[in-house]
Design a protein around this motif. Structure first.
Motif, PDB file in Angstrom:
ATOM      1  N   TYR A  26      18.384  38.172  38.163  1.00 53.32           N
ATOM      2  CA  TYR A  26      19.563  37.291  38.252  1.00 53.32           C
ATOM      3  C   TYR A  26      20.393  37.393  36.976  1.00 53.32           C
ATOM      4  N   GLN A  62      14.581  35.140  25.699  1.00 52.13           N
ATOM      5  CA  GLN A  62      15.131  34.115  26.612  1.00 52.13           C
ATOM      6  C   GLN A  62      14.691  32.705  26.225  1.00 52.13           C
ATOM      7  N   SER A  63      14.064  31.980  27.153  1.00 47.20           N
ATOM      8  CA  SER A  63      13.786  30.552  26.916  1.00 47.20           C
ATOM      9  C   SER A  63      12.837  30.259  25.760  1.00 47.20           C
ATOM     10  N   ASN A 113      16.950  24.431  31.415  1.00 47.79           N
ATOM     11  CA  ASN A 113      18.254  24.904  30.934  1.00 47.79           C
ATOM     12  C   ASN A 113      19.160  23.765  30.489  1.00 47.79           C
ATOM     13  N   GLU A 157      24.603  37.714  30.934  1.00 46.86           N
ATOM     14  CA  GLU A 157      24.328  36.365  31.432  1.00 46.86           C
ATOM     15  C   GLU A 157      25.619  35.555  31.581  1.00 46.86           C
ATOM     16  N   ASN A 164      24.447  27.700  34.972  1.00 54.05           N
ATOM     17  CA  ASN A 164      24.477  27.063  33.658  1.00 54.05           C
ATOM     18  C   ASN A 164      25.852  26.442  33.403  1.00 54.05           C
ATOM     19  N   TYR A 188      24.646  28.994  23.926  1.00 55.14           N
ATOM     20  CA  TYR A 188      23.421  29.002  24.736  1.00 55.14           C
ATOM     21  C   TYR A 188      23.068  30.429  25.195  1.00 55.14           C
ATOM     22  N   CYS A 192      19.676  32.627  24.100  1.00 54.57           N
ATOM     23  CA  CYS A 192      18.724  33.233  25.042  1.00 54.57           C
ATOM     24  C   CYS A 192      18.639  34.755  24.886  1.00 54.57           C
ATOM     25  N   TYR A 240       8.149  25.899  32.898  1.00 52.96           N
ATOM     26  CA  TYR A 240       8.932  25.555  34.085  1.00 52.96           C
ATOM     27  C   TYR A 240       8.127  24.585  34.941  1.00 52.96           C
ATOM     28  N   VAL A 258      12.168  34.121  30.770  1.00 57.72           N
ATOM     29  CA  VAL A 258      12.304  35.005  31.926  1.00 57.72           C
ATOM     30  C   VAL A 258      12.383  36.492  31.552  1.00 57.72           C
TER      31      VAL A 258
HETATM   32  N1  GLU Z   1      18.979  32.414  29.855  1.00 58.48           N
HETATM   33  C1  GLU Z   1      18.133  32.024  30.927  1.00 58.48           C
HETATM   34  C2  GLU Z   1      18.869  31.121  31.897  1.00 58.48           C
HETATM   35  O1  GLU Z   1      19.626  30.298  31.500  1.00 58.48           O
HETATM   36  C3  GLU Z   1      16.933  31.349  30.358  1.00 58.48           C
HETATM   37  C4  GLU Z   1      15.907  31.140  31.397  1.00 58.48           C
HETATM   38  C5  GLU Z   1      14.510  31.188  30.881  1.00 58.48           C
HETATM   39  O2  GLU Z   1      14.061  32.068  30.168  1.00 58.48           O
HETATM   40  O3  GLU Z   1      13.839  30.255  31.285  1.00 58.48           O
HETATM   41  O4  GLU Z   1      18.736  31.226  33.076  1.00 58.48           O
END
Ligand code: GLU
Length: 304
Positions: A26, A62-63, A113, A157, A164, A188, A192, A240, A258
């Motif tokens: 995605y 990422q997160s 997020n 992204e 987002n 943001y 990430c 998550y 992710v």
């Molecule tokens: N940049 C990713 C997002 O906003 C981070 C998601 C992640 O790693 O959990 O979808």
């Protein structure tokens, strides 16, 4: 303990498993990573390092970077930060909009997020040069000046981050975003996009295993109480909608991303970083989780 031989024996066990899961396409750039990469690194608070596989190849954290954003914001914002973001597991997907409307624009925790977007907004208000100051903070934690944002990933992204954008706009409508939505989103997405290797991740996060002090230079990053709290939020909200499963199987506070990375901490002992890009249905690294489950079982280490 000889972690090196433990690493190779666990790897040979999980290597037999089919490499299940999917890349996080995605974000289109994340789909270009080789799916069979696997790396792991452990750093003890006394400075011993054990690594295996693709441990020094950089990937998109990422997160995982959301923890560093929380640490920097919390260090100066103190407890009033928790008026704008909660500390409860969300029980919904990391990018869900549903709960946010019921909760009047206050995200459940800083690692979904919406929560990390609020933390980004706080940092933009706190810092003089937000992006430059933030990456300088990450570099000082890691002791490595070459760590950086990845423009390609941030852009990828940005071009696909409609959800987002919806989250930040919804929160702005509730008055929980101070700055311009585009400025917040830009920060943001850059946050990430940071790239690190497993070994750089362990250097960066070791202070959370060491009572808030960076063992490399004895600098205090967070107070003891704040360190406990950040670790507690990781324990409850770091994976998550699978934080319970991670706690149940691995038994360490941690955070996934992710990009397929996971960082986990055993207070007063070590920090471990693992990377395998294919994600399970909940968005956590499929092999990374399996590896850590076998690792804490074999070494009989956990916070419980
Ligand atoms: N940049 C990713 C997002 O906003 C981070 C998601 C992640 O790693 O959990 O979808």
């Amino acid at each position: 303990m000889n972690y090196s031989s433990i690493f190779s024996s666990i790897y040979s066990q999980i290597d037999h498993l089919s490499n299940r899961g999917e890349l996080a396409t995605y974000i289109p750039e994340l789909g270009n990573v080789s799916p069979n990469k696997f790396g792991v690194s452990l750093l003890s608070i006394s400075g011993e390092e054990y690594s295996f596989g693709d441990f020094d190849e950089r990937f998109s954290i990422q997160s995982i970077a959301k923890v560093l954003a929380l640490v920097l914001a919390y260090a100066s914002e103190n407890e009033k930060l928790w008026k704008r973001v909660g500390v409860e597991p969300s029980g919904t997907a990391f990018n869900s909009l549903v709960q946010l409307e019921y909760d009047m624009g206050i995200p459940r925790n800083p690692f979904i997020n919406a929560g990390a977007i609020v933390i980004s907004d706080i940092l933009i208000s706190q810092l003089k040069n937000p992006k430059a100051d933030f990456i300088a903070f990450v570099r000082s934690l890691s002791g490595n000046n070459s760590i950086d944002y990845c423009e390609r990933i941030a852009k990828s992204e940005k071009n696909s981050g409609y959800r987002n954008a919806a989250l930040v706009n919804l929160m702005k409508s509730f008055g929980n975003i101070e700055n311009e939505v585009n400025v917040v989103l830009d920060f943001y997405f850059n946050l990430c996009s940071i790239q690190m290797s497993c070994s750089e991740l362990t250097q960066t996060f070791l202070f959370l295993a060491n009572k808030g002090i960076n063992p490399n230079n004895n600098e205090r990053i967070l107070s003891l109480s704040k360190t406990k709290r950040v670790n507690a939020v990781m324990q409850l909200c770091g994976f998550y909608d699978e934080a319970g499963e991670f706690s149940f199987k691995v038994g360490l506070p941690g955070k996934s991303g992710v990009g397929g990375g996971i960082i986990a901490i055993l207070p007063n002992q070590y920090c471990i970083g693992v990377w395998s890009p294919k994600l399970n249905r909940k968005g956590n690294s499929y092999k990374g989780m399996k590896f850590l489950e076998l690792f804490t079982t074999k070494t009989e280490t956990s916070i419980f």
